[in-house]
Design a protein around this motif. Structure first.
Motif, PDB file in Angstrom:
ATOM      1  N   UNK A  92      -8.333 -10.683  18.054  1.00 34.72           N
ATOM      2  CA  UNK A  92      -7.546  -9.688  17.514  1.00 34.72           C
ATOM      3  C   UNK A  92      -6.194 -10.252  16.449  1.00 34.72           C
ATOM      4  N   UNK A  93      -5.639 -12.103  16.971  1.00 34.82           N
ATOM      5  CA  UNK A  93      -4.807 -12.487  15.671  1.00 34.82           C
ATOM      6  C   UNK A  93      -5.482 -12.129  14.358  1.00 34.82           C
ATOM      7  N   UNK A  94      -6.922 -12.437  13.521  1.00 33.05           N
ATOM      8  CA  UNK A  94      -7.703 -12.190  12.718  1.00 33.05           C
ATOM      9  C   UNK A  94      -7.294 -10.933  12.427  1.00 33.05           C
ATOM     10  N   UNK A  95      -7.820  -9.823  12.984  1.00 32.98           N
ATOM     11  CA  UNK A  95      -7.553  -8.351  12.302  1.00 32.98           C
ATOM     12  C   UNK A  95      -6.188  -8.369  12.008  1.00 32.98           C
ATOM     13  N   UNK A  96      -5.085  -8.513  13.033  1.00 36.13           N
ATOM     14  CA  UNK A  96      -3.499  -8.137  12.586  1.00 36.13           C
ATOM     15  C   UNK A  96      -2.866  -8.858  11.623  1.00 36.13           C
ATOM     16  N   UNK A 122       0.970  -1.286  -0.223  1.00 34.32           N
ATOM     17  CA  UNK A 122       0.066  -0.188  -0.463  1.00 34.32           C
ATOM     18  C   UNK A 122       1.047   1.182   0.323  1.00 34.32           C
ATOM     19  N   UNK A 123       2.192   0.985  -0.459  1.00 32.16           N
ATOM     20  CA  UNK A 123       2.893   2.532  -0.131  1.00 32.16           C
ATOM     21  C   UNK A 123       3.172   3.262  -1.178  1.00 32.16           C
ATOM     22  N   UNK A 124       2.348   3.319  -2.051  1.00 33.22           N
ATOM     23  CA  UNK A 124       1.729   4.390  -2.648  1.00 33.22           C
ATOM     24  C   UNK A 124       0.859   5.110  -2.474  1.00 33.22           C
ATOM     25  N   UNK A 125       0.189   4.753  -1.349  1.00 33.65           N
ATOM     26  CA  UNK A 125      -0.661   5.716  -1.169  1.00 33.65           C
ATOM     27  C   UNK A 125      -0.186   6.075   1.024  1.00 33.65           C
ATOM     28  N   UNK A 126       1.303   6.972   1.521  1.00 28.57           N
ATOM     29  CA  UNK A 126       1.262   6.194   2.179  1.00 28.57           C
ATOM     30  C   UNK A 126       0.573   6.087   3.630  1.00 28.57           C
ATOM     31  N   UNK A 127      -0.080   7.045   3.777  1.00 25.08           N
ATOM     32  CA  UNK A 127      -0.811   7.806   4.532  1.00 25.08           C
ATOM     33  C   UNK A 127      -1.397   6.063   4.889  1.00 25.08           C
ATOM     34  N   UNK A 147      -3.894  -6.851   8.486  1.00 28.16           N
ATOM     35  CA  UNK A 147      -3.761  -5.559   7.990  1.00 28.16           C
ATOM     36  C   UNK A 147      -2.126  -6.144   7.815  1.00 28.16           C
ATOM     37  N   UNK A 148      -1.737  -6.742   8.354  1.00 29.44           N
ATOM     38  CA  UNK A 148      -0.026  -7.565   8.351  1.00 29.44           C
ATOM     39  C   UNK A 148       0.156  -8.347   7.803  1.00 29.44           C
ATOM     40  N   UNK A 149       1.430  -7.527   7.168  1.00 25.49           N
ATOM     41  CA  UNK A 149       1.988  -8.792   6.354  1.00 25.49           C
ATOM     42  C   UNK A 149       3.435  -9.207   6.628  1.00 25.49           C
ATOM     43  N   UNK A 150       3.988  -9.627   7.960  1.00 26.59           N
ATOM     44  CA  UNK A 150       4.432  -9.853   8.585  1.00 26.59           C
ATOM     45  C   UNK A 150       4.120 -10.429  10.121  1.00 26.59           C
ATOM     46  N   UNK A 199      -2.901   1.590   8.897  1.00 29.54           N
ATOM     47  CA  UNK A 199      -2.835   0.063   8.795  1.00 29.54           C
ATOM     48  C   UNK A 199      -2.016  -0.283   9.135  1.00 29.54           C
ATOM     49  N   UNK A 200      -0.583   0.275   9.603  1.00 30.51           N
ATOM     50  CA  UNK A 200       0.144  -0.428  10.008  1.00 30.51           C
ATOM     51  C   UNK A 200      -0.530   0.076  11.619  1.00 30.51           C
ATOM     52  N   UNK A 201      -0.251   1.506  11.976  1.00 34.16           N
ATOM     53  CA  UNK A 201      -0.708   2.203  13.021  1.00 34.16           C
ATOM     54  C   UNK A 201      -1.662   0.867  14.316  1.00 34.16           C
ATOM     55  N   UNK A 202      -2.595   1.042  12.928  1.00 37.04           N
ATOM     56  CA  UNK A 202      -3.930  -0.237  13.407  1.00 37.04           C
ATOM     57  C   UNK A 202      -3.425  -1.117  13.757  1.00 37.04           C
TER      58      UNK A 202
END
Length: 85
Positions: free
Chosen positions: A73-77, A41-46, A80-83, A51-54
């Motif tokens: 919580x694990x499902x949400x993480x 999603x780095x084409x839109x840094x905001x 929203x997170x690739x690592x 997403x990272x902050x969430x």
């Protein structure tokens, strides 16, 4: 209205200062890698930063939860997170 793509990877050596700051802020200190979600999603840094902050907030606040809440919580993480942290 024109379509603005938001899925795409900016290179690590991008000239875009906002993306450079995003990559620096979100890079895993242990591995030096940026998560897949941030990169995708780095084409839109905001958007990438939000997403990272969430996912980080969910990960850090998942203590003291019931088993079911931890699963949610694990499902949400993971969504929203690739690592793995």
């Amino acid at each position: 209205m024109a379509w603005n793509p938001w899925i795409g990877i900016e290179p690590d050596d991008t000239a875009n200062e906002e993306v450079k700051r995003l990559y620096h802020r979100t890079r895993d200190r242990a591995t030096g890698q940026t998560s897949d979600t941030v990169r995708l999603t780095s084409l839109t840094p905001q958007t990438a930063g939000a997403l990272y902050d969430l996912q980080l907030a969910i990960y850090q606040e998942a203590k003291g939860l019931t088993l079911r809440e931890k699963e949610i919580a694990a499902l949400l993480v993971s969504a929203y997170n690739g690592c793995v942290h």
